[in-house]
Design a protein around this motif. Sequence first.
Motif, PDB file in Angstrom:
ATOM      1  N   GLY A  61      71.101   3.796  27.526  1.00 28.78           N
ATOM      2  CA  GLY A  61      70.069   2.955  26.931  1.00 28.78           C
ATOM      3  C   GLY A  61      70.435   2.226  25.653  1.00 28.78           C
ATOM      4  O   GLY A  61      69.552   1.673  24.983  1.00 28.78           O
ATOM      5  N   PHE A  65      67.497   0.177  23.632  1.00 29.44           N
ATOM      6  CA  PHE A  65      67.003   0.598  22.313  1.00 29.44           C
ATOM      7  C   PHE A  65      67.286  -0.484  21.264  1.00 29.44           C
ATOM      8  O   PHE A  65      66.495  -0.691  20.349  1.00 29.44           O
ATOM      9  CB  PHE A  65      67.628   1.938  21.899  1.00 29.44           C
ATOM     10  CG  PHE A  65      67.328   3.064  22.874  1.00 29.44           C
ATOM     11  CD1 PHE A  65      66.031   3.270  23.333  1.00 29.44           C
ATOM     12  CD2 PHE A  65      68.337   3.894  23.345  1.00 29.44           C
ATOM     13  CE1 PHE A  65      65.747   4.296  24.239  1.00 29.44           C
ATOM     14  CE2 PHE A  65      68.064   4.915  24.254  1.00 29.44           C
ATOM     15  CZ  PHE A  65      66.772   5.111  24.698  1.00 29.44           C
ATOM     16  N   GLU A  68      64.658  -3.123  21.688  1.00 26.24           N
ATOM     17  CA  GLU A  68      63.376  -2.608  21.174  1.00 26.24           C
ATOM     18  C   GLU A  68      63.373  -2.646  19.640  1.00 26.24           C
ATOM     19  O   GLU A  68      62.386  -3.035  19.018  1.00 26.24           O
ATOM     20  CB  GLU A  68      63.157  -1.172  21.666  1.00 26.24           C
ATOM     21  CG  GLU A  68      61.827  -0.586  21.194  1.00 26.24           C
ATOM     22  CD  GLU A  68      61.636   0.853  21.653  1.00 26.24           C
ATOM     23  OE1 GLU A  68      62.535   1.694  21.419  1.00 26.24           O
ATOM     24  OE2 GLU A  68      60.566   1.132  22.229  1.00 26.24           O
ATOM     25  N   GLU A 106      66.667   9.739  28.625  1.00 28.22           N
ATOM     26  CA  GLU A 106      65.370  10.376  28.304  1.00 28.22           C
ATOM     27  C   GLU A 106      65.463  11.168  26.997  1.00 28.22           C
ATOM     28  O   GLU A 106      64.536  11.161  26.195  1.00 28.22           O
ATOM     29  CB  GLU A 106      64.894  11.268  29.459  1.00 28.22           C
ATOM     30  CG  GLU A 106      64.504  10.500  30.725  1.00 28.22           C
ATOM     31  CD  GLU A 106      63.428   9.422  30.523  1.00 28.22           C
ATOM     32  OE1 GLU A 106      62.664   9.476  29.536  1.00 28.22           O
ATOM     33  OE2 GLU A 106      63.375   8.489  31.362  1.00 28.22           O
ATOM     34  N   LYS A 109      65.637   8.656  24.162  1.00 35.85           N
ATOM     35  CA  LYS A 109      64.307   8.049  24.009  1.00 35.85           C
ATOM     36  C   LYS A 109      63.385   8.965  23.211  1.00 35.85           C
ATOM     37  O   LYS A 109      62.686   8.526  22.302  1.00 35.85           O
ATOM     38  CB  LYS A 109      63.718   7.766  25.407  1.00 35.85           C
ATOM     39  CG  LYS A 109      62.278   7.321  25.379  1.00 35.85           C
ATOM     40  CD  LYS A 109      61.755   6.932  26.742  1.00 35.85           C
ATOM     41  CE  LYS A 109      60.239   6.808  26.671  1.00 35.85           C
ATOM     42  NZ  LYS A 109      59.646   6.176  27.828  1.00 35.85           N
ATOM     43  N   SER A 114      61.153   6.288  21.122  1.00 35.62           N
ATOM     44  CA  SER A 114      61.130   4.961  21.734  1.00 35.62           C
ATOM     45  C   SER A 114      60.042   4.839  22.794  1.00 35.62           C
ATOM     46  O   SER A 114      59.626   5.820  23.408  1.00 35.62           O
ATOM     47  CB  SER A 114      62.505   4.712  22.379  1.00 35.62           C
ATOM     48  OG  SER A 114      62.430   3.722  23.363  1.00 35.62           O
ATOM     49  N   ARG A 118      61.791   3.359  31.477  1.00 37.86           N
ATOM     50  CA  ARG A 118      62.958   3.339  32.378  1.00 37.86           C
ATOM     51  C   ARG A 118      62.478   3.384  33.817  1.00 37.86           C
ATOM     52  O   ARG A 118      61.673   4.249  34.177  1.00 37.86           O
ATOM     53  CB  ARG A 118      63.872   4.529  32.096  1.00 37.86           C
ATOM     54  CG  ARG A 118      65.141   4.524  32.952  1.00 37.86           C
ATOM     55  CD  ARG A 118      66.011   5.721  32.618  1.00 37.86           C
ATOM     56  NE  ARG A 118      67.254   5.753  33.364  1.00 37.86           N
ATOM     57  CZ  ARG A 118      67.383   6.182  34.607  1.00 37.86           C
ATOM     58  NH1 ARG A 118      66.335   6.631  35.275  1.00 37.86           N
ATOM     59  NH2 ARG A 118      68.573   6.183  35.199  1.00 37.86           N
TER      60      ARG A 118
END
Length: 243
Positions: A61, A65, A68, A106, A109, A114, A118
């Motif tokens: 990710g 991220f 984001e 996960e 996250k 976050s 997904r």
Amino acid sequence: MARPTQELLDRARQEDWYHSIQLTPDFVTSGWFDLRPYVDAYGLPERMDGLRALDIGTWDGFWAFEMERRGAEVVALDVDDERELDWPPRRRPAQPSTKPRGRGFELAKEILGSSVERVTVNIYDATPEQLGRFDVVFCGSVLIHLRDQLLALERIAALCSDRLIVAEEYDRPTTLLPFPVARYCADRESDIVFWLPNVRLWKRMLWTAGFDDVAERTRFKLWDRTRAFYVRHAVFHARKNRT
Ligand SMILES: C[S@@+](CC[C@H](N)C(=O)[O-])C[C@H]1O[C@@H](n2cnc3c(N)ncnc32)[C@H](O)[C@@H]1O
């Protein structure tokens, strides 16, 4: 942001990571790839507030991220089971992966607090009916591993309403040629790569799939820590002017 529990951090320390991700001020995961020094080369918009973004082939990710952090609402797409990857038949795994691909994501996250969503979807099957459309689509080092790069690009074009950012390995020797061409690499044991396009072919395929204003942004050499060599990458930006 709430401080992550010791139990979460211990799990993160024991996890195998693909991406180096700064999870806390004093803890960076020890990934196969540390993309932090290359972020500027990809040319993400400085701020992405109000934009909907898709990260294709997110793995742990890192890019989801990052988008984001720049303000985007992000959906991260990947498969969980490595048998779904485009393996050549002689090397296709018979058993499911011992470590599903989404596990690191996960964990990261949760530690980062976050909100990235997904989705477990193969890019070949991804549709705007299911996922909606995205202002920014990001695709890093995914197409190179696909047998049908053009079909994936067509799916990506259908999901994209404005900008595409792609970074992929390219074939250096044939990039010196004045025409678009790919080298056949399916028997290369070290990786899943069927076709290694030269830079002209990447640009051509982006246009064929329906993208406009296709431009090469830059080239750089990405350090692969576990295999101890550099992988040549080119970054392309394109627009979707027609729906
Ligand atoms: C080399 S990694 C790149 C990870 C990340 N995008 C980056 O730039 O560092 C390729 C990723 O694409 C995913 N992937 C490969 N084939 C896919 C497919 N058909 N559909 C969705 N994801 C796929 C893999 O699971 C993996 O997470």
